[in-house]
Structures are given as C-alpha cells and as structure tokens.
Design a protein around this motif. Structure first.
Motif, short mmCIF file in Angstrom:
data_model
loop_
_atom_site.label_atom_id
_atom_site.label_comp_id
_atom_site.label_asym_id
_atom_site.label_seq_id
_atom_site.Cartn_x
_atom_site.Cartn_y
_atom_site.Cartn_z
N SER A 36 0.42 -0.80 -12.20
CA SER A 36 -0.87 -0.05 -12.04
C SER A 36 -0.99 0.85 -11.22
O SER A 36 -1.68 1.92 -11.39
CB SER A 36 -1.84 -1.34 -10.99
N ALA A 37 -0.13 0.90 -10.12
CA ALA A 37 -0.24 2.61 -9.83
C ALA A 37 -0.01 3.88 -10.24
O ALA A 37 -0.25 4.77 -10.04
CB ALA A 37 0.87 2.41 -8.50
N ASN A 38 1.05 3.81 -11.31
CA ASN A 38 0.92 3.93 -12.40
C ASN A 38 0.35 4.51 -13.48
O ASN A 38 0.15 5.77 -13.08
CB ASN A 38 2.15 4.27 -13.75
N CYS A 39 -0.63 3.80 -13.58
CA CYS A 39 -1.81 3.81 -14.55
C CYS A 39 -2.74 5.24 -13.56
O CYS A 39 -4.28 5.26 -14.16
CB CYS A 39 -2.39 2.48 -15.09
N GLY A 40 -3.04 4.66 -12.40
CA GLY A 40 -3.93 4.76 -11.66
C GLY A 40 -3.74 6.52 -11.61
O GLY A 40 -4.66 7.24 -11.64
N LEU B 243 0.81 -1.13 0.24
CA LEU B 243 -0.02 -0.04 0.08
C LEU B 243 1.10 1.36 0.10
O LEU B 243 0.56 2.04 -0.53
CB LEU B 243 -0.96 -0.08 1.36
N GLU B 244 1.83 1.22 1.28
CA GLU B 244 3.11 2.10 1.13
C GLU B 244 3.63 2.24 0.23
O GLU B 244 3.52 3.83 -0.74
CB GLU B 244 3.43 2.30 2.81
N GLY B 245 3.82 1.55 -1.11
CA GLY B 245 4.79 1.46 -2.59
C GLY B 245 3.53 2.23 -3.05
O GLY B 245 4.62 3.21 -3.80
N THR B 246 2.55 1.72 -3.36
CA THR B 246 1.77 2.14 -4.45
C THR B 246 1.95 3.58 -4.28
O THR B 246 1.59 4.14 -5.03
CB THR B 246 0.61 1.23 -4.27
N THR C 95 6.89 9.37 -15.14
CA THR C 95 6.66 8.82 -15.22
C THR C 95 7.80 7.03 -15.24
O THR C 95 7.88 5.71 -15.20
CB THR C 95 5.61 8.02 -15.83
N SER C 96 8.76 7.63 -16.15
CA SER C 96 9.52 6.74 -16.14
C SER C 96 10.62 6.49 -15.42
O SER C 96 11.15 5.27 -15.04
CB SER C 96 10.84 7.50 -16.93
N TRP C 97 10.75 7.12 -14.17
CA TRP C 97 11.22 6.76 -12.89
C TRP C 97 10.63 5.99 -11.95
O TRP C 97 10.60 5.17 -10.99
CB TRP C 97 11.89 8.01 -11.67
N ARG C 98 8.92 6.07 -12.37
CA ARG C 98 8.58 4.51 -11.29
C ARG C 98 8.49 3.01 -11.85
O ARG C 98 9.01 2.24 -10.84
CB ARG C 98 6.29 5.09 -11.34
N MET C 99 9.25 3.39 -12.66
CA MET C 99 9.93 1.71 -13.50
C MET C 99 11.03 1.58 -12.56
O MET C 99 11.34 -0.27 -12.20
CB MET C 99 10.60 1.93 -14.90
N ALA C 100 11.68 1.99 -11.55
CA ALA C 100 13.04 1.82 -10.80
C ALA C 100 12.17 1.22 -9.29
O ALA C 100 13.21 -0.22 -9.26
CB ALA C 100 13.84 3.17 -10.24
N PHE C 101 11.07 1.04 -9.07
CA PHE C 101 10.54 -0.13 -8.15
C PHE C 101 10.60 -1.02 -8.10
O PHE C 101 11.37 -1.84 -7.42
CB PHE C 101 8.95 1.06 -7.59
N ASN C 102 9.66 -1.14 -9.67
CA ASN C 102 10.10 -3.06 -9.93
C ASN C 102 10.88 -3.69 -10.26
O ASN C 102 11.42 -4.54 -10.03
CB ASN C 102 9.26 -2.87 -11.30
N MET C 103 12.43 -2.35 -10.37
CA MET C 103 13.40 -3.65 -11.52
C MET C 103 14.45 -3.40 -9.96
O MET C 103 15.56 -4.56 -10.04
CB MET C 103 14.40 -2.18 -11.97
N GLN C 104 13.89 -2.98 -8.66
CA GLN C 104 14.84 -2.99 -7.28
C GLN C 104 13.94 -4.07 -6.52
O GLN C 104 14.45 -5.18 -5.78
CB GLN C 104 14.93 -1.74 -7.23
N CYS C 105 12.97 -3.44 -5.71
CA CYS C 105 12.23 -3.40 -4.76
C CYS C 105 10.95 -4.87 -5.14
O CYS C 105 11.09 -6.39 -4.87
CB CYS C 105 11.92 -2.95 -4.20
N TRP C 106 10.12 -4.54 -6.14
CA TRP C 106 9.12 -5.59 -6.15
C TRP C 106 9.41 -6.97 -6.92
O TRP C 106 8.27 -7.90 -7.39
CB TRP C 106 7.40 -4.64 -6.96
N GLY C 107 10.09 -6.84 -7.91
CA GLY C 107 10.86 -7.32 -9.18
C GLY C 107 12.41 -8.48 -8.25
O GLY C 107 11.67 -9.38 -7.34
N PRO C 108 13.64 -8.38 -8.08
CA PRO C 108 14.57 -9.30 -7.98
C PRO C 108 14.60 -9.29 -6.39
O PRO C 108 14.61 -10.88 -5.99
CB PRO C 108 15.98 -8.21 -7.94
N ALA C 109 14.78 -8.39 -5.86
CA ALA C 109 14.59 -8.08 -4.75
C ALA C 109 13.47 -9.39 -3.41
O ALA C 109 13.78 -10.57 -2.65
CB ALA C 109 15.09 -7.39 -3.61
#
Length: 230
Positions: free
Chosen positions: A221-225, A41-44, A55-69
């Motif tokens: 989805s958070a970005n689209c929202g 929730l807080e991440g969203t 919007t380019s920089w919201r990609m970093a969340f997925n590449m770091q925490c919600w993807g690999p980590a």
C-alpha cells in the motif's frame, strides 16, 4: 544501476546489502533482535522514498522485516528469534515467503504443496510460484499442508533452509514489471525438513499467514500511495 538492472532483469546484491547497512530492514523489529527502534509509520515513509527511486526495491522491506522477521518475532521460540531475526535485519539471510502455487493464489487454504511427518523430519513435495527472491533467498517462510484433508486447519509454516537437497529454482522473467526484483518458481522433491524449522504450532500456519499478510500488504500500500502521486 537501477534502470540498467530493470532492463536486464537483474537483482543486485550490493543494493540489498546497502539497504541493510542503513537499517531499512529493522522496522517494527525489537531492538534486542537488531531492530532500528521505529515502527510501521516510519517504515511506510521509507518505502515511499525507495519507491521514488524504483518500485522493484520496495519489495525488500516485505522480504526481510515485515515478512519473515516480524512473523518469527510474533510466533517463534526465543531460540528461533535470536537465531533468525538479526540475520534477516542485517541482510546475512536473504528473505522470502512462499505461499502461492501454480494453480493457487488468494485461496491459500487450497494449497497442495505438502510436508509429511516421517518421525525425525518432514518430507516436503510440491511447487510454489511467483516467489519474490526465489533464486537468491537462503532462508524464508514456507507455508505448506501438513494435514491434506483439513483445509485451512491443515497448514503449517516452516522457516525454510534453501540449502537443503531436493530444491529446484526457476527464474521467471516473463513479468509486466518489477524486473529488478527476483521472482521464481520453486520445486520441492523429497526434501527432508528438520522438525526444528517448524514455526509456531503444527497446523496453525493459516493464522500466521493471514497475520503476516496484514503487515506485508501495508508495504504494498505504501508503494501504491507513492505511485498514485507520481
């Protein structure tokens, strides 16, 4: 710098490291591995705020925490968790995940990039396409076939070390947007992948991939929202 970087198709490391310093890459990660004590929730909410800037920089969340980590936290050995997760959270490792190929998109089970068991290592050959952070990543998740005839049951996941010999990266600039987000084609030619880089069980990568997508799609989805209200 964001608008300038967007025009120049430039990924700026200073922004990435500042996001890491502020704790943006620790959402949903256990605090013992460097997580920030907050969840999806807080991440969203954080992603929505970043999307307000660009919007380019919201990609970093997925590449770091919600993807690999997060995927390593769910499926990795304790040794892998202790080694990799804090480095993705801190920004020491610039993350990525690679599943898409030139002719394979949503049909992940049909991927052709493959790693053959050679005893002491896996020999990796093939291509990945449209990989976010592709030219700047140093470690990330790589999904490949380890049993070519088993479909979805023949996919494995590696915590890829992109310093290994035999990897070629080609930056992709011909996109309709997200120009300040790095994107690349990756080519693997006889790359010797240590067996210690296997994440989870052999040939169980499809399940890991689908689990990971459940998390990273939330970031999208958070970005689209936010965009829908802009």
């Amino acid at each position: 710098h964001v608008e300038e970087d967007e025009k120049n198709h430039f990924w700026r490391k200073e922004i990435f490291l500042k996001m890491a310093e502020l704790g943006f890459f620790g959402f949903s990660i256990d605090e013992k591995y460097g997580g920030n004590g907050m969840g999806f929730l807080e991440g969203t909410l954080a992603i929505e705020q970043i999307a307000k800037i660009h919007t380019s920089w919201r990609m970093a969340f997925n590449m770091q925490c919600w993807g690999p980590a997060l995927t390593i936290q769910k499926f990795g050995t304790e040794e892998q968790k202790q080694h990799y997760i804090p480095k993705f959270v801190s920004g020491e490792y610039i993350g990525s995940f690679a599943m898409t190929e030139p002719d394979i998109g949503s049909d992940v089970a049909s991927m052709k990039c493959h790693a053959d068991d050679k005893g002491d290592y896996y020999l990796l050959n093939g291509n990945k396409m449209w990989i976010t952070n592709g030219t700047v990543t140093n470690h990330g998740l790589l999904y490949v076939k380890t049993d070519k005839d088993a479909g979805a049951n023949g996919i494995s996941c590696f915590i890829m070390d992109y310093s290994l010999p035999g990897i070629t990266r080609k930056k992709i600039n011909d996109k309709v947007g997200l120009w300040a987000s790095d994107t690349a084609e990756l080519t693997f030619e006889d790359v010797k992948v240590p067996k210690s880089l296997l994440l989870g069980k052999l040939n169980k990568g499809f399940q890991m991939c689908m689990t990971q997508l459940n998390s990273t799609r939330l970031g999208c989805s958070a970005n689209c929202g936010y965009e829908s209200r802009a």
